[in-house]
Design a protein around this motif. Structure first.
Motif, PDB file in Angstrom:
ATOM      1  N   PRO A 122       0.762  -1.412   0.108  1.00  0.00           N
ATOM      2  CA  PRO A 122      -0.100   0.166   0.020  1.00  0.00           C
ATOM      3  C   PRO A 122       0.953   1.226   0.023  1.00  0.00           C
ATOM      4  N   TYR A 123       2.086   1.363   0.329  1.00  0.00           N
ATOM      5  CA  TYR A 123       3.013   2.268   0.422  1.00  0.00           C
ATOM      6  C   TYR A 123       3.528   2.804  -0.974  1.00  0.00           C
ATOM      7  N   ILE A 124       3.298   2.021  -1.792  1.00  0.00           N
ATOM      8  CA  ILE A 124       4.044   2.151  -3.289  1.00  0.00           C
ATOM      9  C   ILE A 124       3.305   3.088  -4.049  1.00  0.00           C
ATOM     10  N   ASP A 125       4.033   4.068  -4.541  1.00  0.00           N
ATOM     11  CA  ASP A 125       3.221   4.982  -5.444  1.00  0.00           C
ATOM     12  C   ASP A 125       4.150   5.017  -6.837  1.00  0.00           C
ATOM     13  N   THR A 126       4.538   3.812  -7.229  1.00  0.00           N
ATOM     14  CA  THR A 126       5.131   3.648  -8.804  1.00  0.00           C
ATOM     15  C   THR A 126       4.171   2.525  -9.557  1.00  0.00           C
ATOM     16  N   PRO A 127       4.339   2.493 -10.718  1.00  0.00           N
ATOM     17  CA  PRO A 127       3.405   1.492 -11.394  1.00  0.00           C
ATOM     18  C   PRO A 127       4.187   0.039 -11.110  1.00  0.00           C
ATOM     19  N   TYR A 128       5.399  -0.295 -10.645  1.00  0.00           N
ATOM     20  CA  TYR A 128       5.626  -1.556 -10.858  1.00  0.00           C
ATOM     21  C   TYR A 128       6.578  -1.669  -9.443  1.00  0.00           C
ATOM     22  N   VAL A 129       6.526  -3.110  -8.975  1.00  0.00           N
ATOM     23  CA  VAL A 129       7.385  -3.247  -7.919  1.00  0.00           C
ATOM     24  C   VAL A 129       8.236  -4.568  -8.089  1.00  0.00           C
ATOM     25  N   TYR A 130       9.740  -4.376  -7.334  1.00  0.00           N
ATOM     26  CA  TYR A 130      10.471  -5.639  -7.294  1.00  0.00           C
ATOM     27  C   TYR A 130      10.619  -6.169  -5.886  1.00  0.00           C
ATOM     28  N   PHE A 131      10.522  -7.397  -5.732  1.00  0.00           N
ATOM     29  CA  PHE A 131      10.786  -8.055  -4.343  1.00  0.00           C
ATOM     30  C   PHE A 131      12.160  -8.400  -4.224  1.00  0.00           C
ATOM     31  N   ALA A 132      12.752  -7.866  -3.148  1.00  0.00           N
ATOM     32  CA  ALA A 132      14.264  -8.158  -3.075  1.00  0.00           C
ATOM     33  C   ALA A 132      14.599  -8.492  -1.555  1.00  0.00           C
ATOM     34  N   SER A 133      15.702  -9.079  -1.263  1.00  0.00           N
ATOM     35  CA  SER A 133      16.324  -9.358  -0.151  1.00  0.00           C
ATOM     36  C   SER A 133      17.800  -9.495  -0.149  1.00  0.00           C
ATOM     37  N   SER A 134      18.554  -9.868   0.819  1.00  0.00           N
ATOM     38  CA  SER A 134      19.896  -9.986   0.462  1.00  0.00           C
ATOM     39  C   SER A 134      20.430 -11.184  -0.352  1.00  0.00           C
ATOM     40  N   SER A 135      19.656 -11.947  -0.959  1.00  0.00           N
ATOM     41  CA  SER A 135      20.117 -12.731  -1.645  1.00  0.00           C
ATOM     42  C   SER A 135      20.174 -12.488  -3.136  1.00  0.00           C
ATOM     43  N   VAL A 136      20.019 -11.183  -3.570  1.00  0.00           N
ATOM     44  CA  VAL A 136      19.909 -10.480  -4.768  1.00  0.00           C
ATOM     45  C   VAL A 136      21.076  -9.593  -4.870  1.00  0.00           C
ATOM     46  N   VAL A 137      21.792  -9.568  -5.942  1.00  0.00           N
ATOM     47  CA  VAL A 137      22.633  -8.587  -6.090  1.00  0.00           C
ATOM     48  C   VAL A 137      22.297  -8.090  -7.557  1.00  0.00           C
ATOM     49  N   LEU A 138      21.959  -6.835  -7.535  1.00  0.00           N
ATOM     50  CA  LEU A 138      21.417  -5.972  -8.900  1.00  0.00           C
ATOM     51  C   LEU A 138      22.511  -5.594  -9.862  1.00  0.00           C
ATOM     52  N   LYS A 139      22.496  -5.882 -11.167  1.00  0.00           N
ATOM     53  CA  LYS A 139      23.516  -5.470 -11.951  1.00  0.00           C
ATOM     54  C   LYS A 139      23.487  -3.753 -12.088  1.00  0.00           C
ATOM     55  N   PRO A 140      24.242  -3.228 -12.426  1.00  0.00           N
ATOM     56  CA  PRO A 140      24.289  -1.866 -12.321  1.00  0.00           C
ATOM     57  C   PRO A 140      23.209  -1.042 -13.394  1.00  0.00           C
ATOM     58  N   ASN A 141      23.021  -1.878 -14.554  1.00  0.00           N
ATOM     59  CA  ASN A 141      21.657  -1.427 -15.400  1.00  0.00           C
ATOM     60  C   ASN A 141      20.512  -2.287 -15.265  1.00  0.00           C
ATOM     61  N   PHE A 142      20.226  -2.556 -13.770  1.00  0.00           N
ATOM     62  CA  PHE A 142      18.979  -3.367 -13.570  1.00  0.00           C
ATOM     63  C   PHE A 142      17.790  -2.370 -13.727  1.00  0.00           C
ATOM     64  N   VAL A 143      17.887  -1.076 -13.257  1.00  0.00           N
ATOM     65  CA  VAL A 143      17.162  -0.054 -13.405  1.00  0.00           C
ATOM     66  C   VAL A 143      16.758   0.577 -14.810  1.00  0.00           C
ATOM     67  N   SER A 144      18.103   0.799 -15.201  1.00  0.00           N
ATOM     68  CA  SER A 144      17.899   1.449 -16.315  1.00  0.00           C
ATOM     69  C   SER A 144      17.316   0.458 -17.593  1.00  0.00           C
ATOM     70  N   SER A 145      17.635  -0.677 -17.698  1.00  0.00           N
ATOM     71  CA  SER A 145      17.060  -1.662 -18.593  1.00  0.00           C
ATOM     72  C   SER A 145      15.590  -1.816 -18.293  1.00  0.00           C
ATOM     73  N   ILE A 146      15.130  -1.918 -17.230  1.00  0.00           N
ATOM     74  CA  ILE A 146      13.527  -2.033 -17.049  1.00  0.00           C
ATOM     75  C   ILE A 146      13.044  -0.612 -17.333  1.00  0.00           C
ATOM     76  N   ASN A 147      13.582   0.363 -17.013  1.00  0.00           N
ATOM     77  CA  ASN A 147      13.095   1.795 -17.314  1.00  0.00           C
ATOM     78  C   ASN A 147      12.939   2.049 -19.012  1.00  0.00           C
ATOM     79  N   ASN A 148      13.921   1.420 -19.536  1.00  0.00           N
ATOM     80  CA  ASN A 148      14.052   1.635 -20.977  1.00  0.00           C
ATOM     81  C   ASN A 148      12.881   0.757 -21.745  1.00  0.00           C
ATOM     82  N   ALA A 149      12.775  -0.525 -21.117  1.00  0.00           N
ATOM     83  CA  ALA A 149      11.658  -1.466 -21.608  1.00  0.00           C
ATOM     84  C   ALA A 149      10.349  -0.996 -21.299  1.00  0.00           C
ATOM     85  N   LEU A 150      10.075  -0.381 -20.302  1.00  0.00           N
ATOM     86  CA  LEU A 150       8.873   0.214 -19.842  1.00  0.00           C
ATOM     87  C   LEU A 150       8.380   1.273 -20.731  1.00  0.00           C
TER      88      LEU A 150
END
Length: 322
Positions: A80-108
């Protein structure tokens, strides 16, 4: 902004610094983060302070919970606290690539109304998935490759809300959550890149029997649904693979090779399959599948017998693929 990352923090500090730093090192800083502190230890809190998100990340929130309620509850609580169109569920098990957000934003830019987005994940213990998806191959490729984890997906928040899709509180029912997603999604997009490294800890903070019980809930509630009936062979194969590999291996490892406990787990798995998939060994996907990258796993499943000694012996040759 298009994306919010809900990040669950509990008491697992393994890989935490690398995971948190990967958020800071995003090439595109147009995203939001919600940290859920789930009765975290002081060591974990210190890691968060040391990285100093206040000065380095533009948009973030911290929600602290005084008792340990688990990742599923925390993810649901944060939605309920999200105010963006998309959500990603994360924890310490994931390491995001530097282009994680940029690639998703470009696709969107062209796919901003899709229900789900898929991308590649590299697991430290497994080979990176190599896939090319098209609309007509959605069932075969997506169901079999992507049904067991949400670390390789982003979700349209309105899609989740409209369809009342949540993760079962206090349970590790990931596949049940994804069943509800797949059964209701109408549109999707694919970023055919490896955007995440996945590091699995040997310490699990969920009940191993949830891996089986989620299928009891699924088969019990949805077995007559049109989607279930249409895709039953895929769903049954995922259940067979999860129960005979993930469940049994987790029990063997987490109980420090306790044979009595493992024997009970083998009996539990046997009874479940006899009840819900009595002809499991003749499953169409299992009998026809051929994958060189998982040759040992497929051979293990095709020749499986409910004898604890045989299963334990097989685990040693499967370690790199599980």
């Amino acid at each position: 902004m298009q994306l919010t990352i809900i990040y669950h923090l509990f008491n697992n500090s393994i890989n935490l610094n690398n995971s948190l730093k990967s958020i800071l090192e995003q090439e595109d800083q147009e995203f939001s983060v919600i940290f859920i502190l789930d009765q975290t230890t002081e060591k974990v809190r210190e890691s968060l302070k040391e990285i100093n998100f206040l000065k380095k990340v533009k948009h973030f929130k911290i929600i602290s919970i005084s008792q340990n309620l688990g990742h599923s509850y925390c993810f649901n609580f944060a939605l309920p606290y999200i105010d963006t169109p998309y959500v990603y569920f994360a924890s310490s098990s994931v390491v995001l690539k530097p282009n994680f957000v940029s690639s998703i934003n470009n696709a969107l830019k062209d796919k901003n109304d899709c229900d789900v987005g898929f991308f590649n994940v590299h697991n430290a213990y497994c080979k990176s998935l190599d896939f090319s998806l098209s609309q007509d191959k959605i069932l075969e490729d997506l169901y079999l490759s992507f049904f067991n984890s949400y670390t390789n997906k982003i979700f349209n928040v309105e899609f989740l809300r409209k369809n009342k899709i949540t993760i079962t509180n206090f349970k590790h029912f990931t596949t049940l959550f994804l069943y509800n997603v797949f059964s209701k999604m109408k549109s999707w997009f694919v970023v055919n890149e490896q955007l995440v490294d996945l590091y699995l800890s040997s310490t699990k903070n969920y009940n191993t029997y949830d891996l089986v019980d989620q299928f009891s809930a699924m088969f019990g509630k949805y077995i007559n649904d049109e989607f279930f009936v249409k895709n039953r062979k895929h769903i049954e194969y995922i259940a067979i693979r999860t129960i005979l590999i993930s469940f049994l291996h987790d029990v063997w490892v987490r109980t420090a090779h306790n044979k009595k406990t493992f024997n009970n787990a083998v009996e539990y798995a046997s009874k479940w399959l006899k009840t819900y998939i009595p002809n499991w060994s003749k499953n169409e996907i299992l009998t026809s599948i051929s994958n060189n990258d998982s040759r040992k796993i497929i051979q293990y499943l095709k020749t499986f017998i409910f004898k604890p000694k045989n299963i334990i012996k097989s685990f040693s040759s499967l370690e790199k693929e599980i």
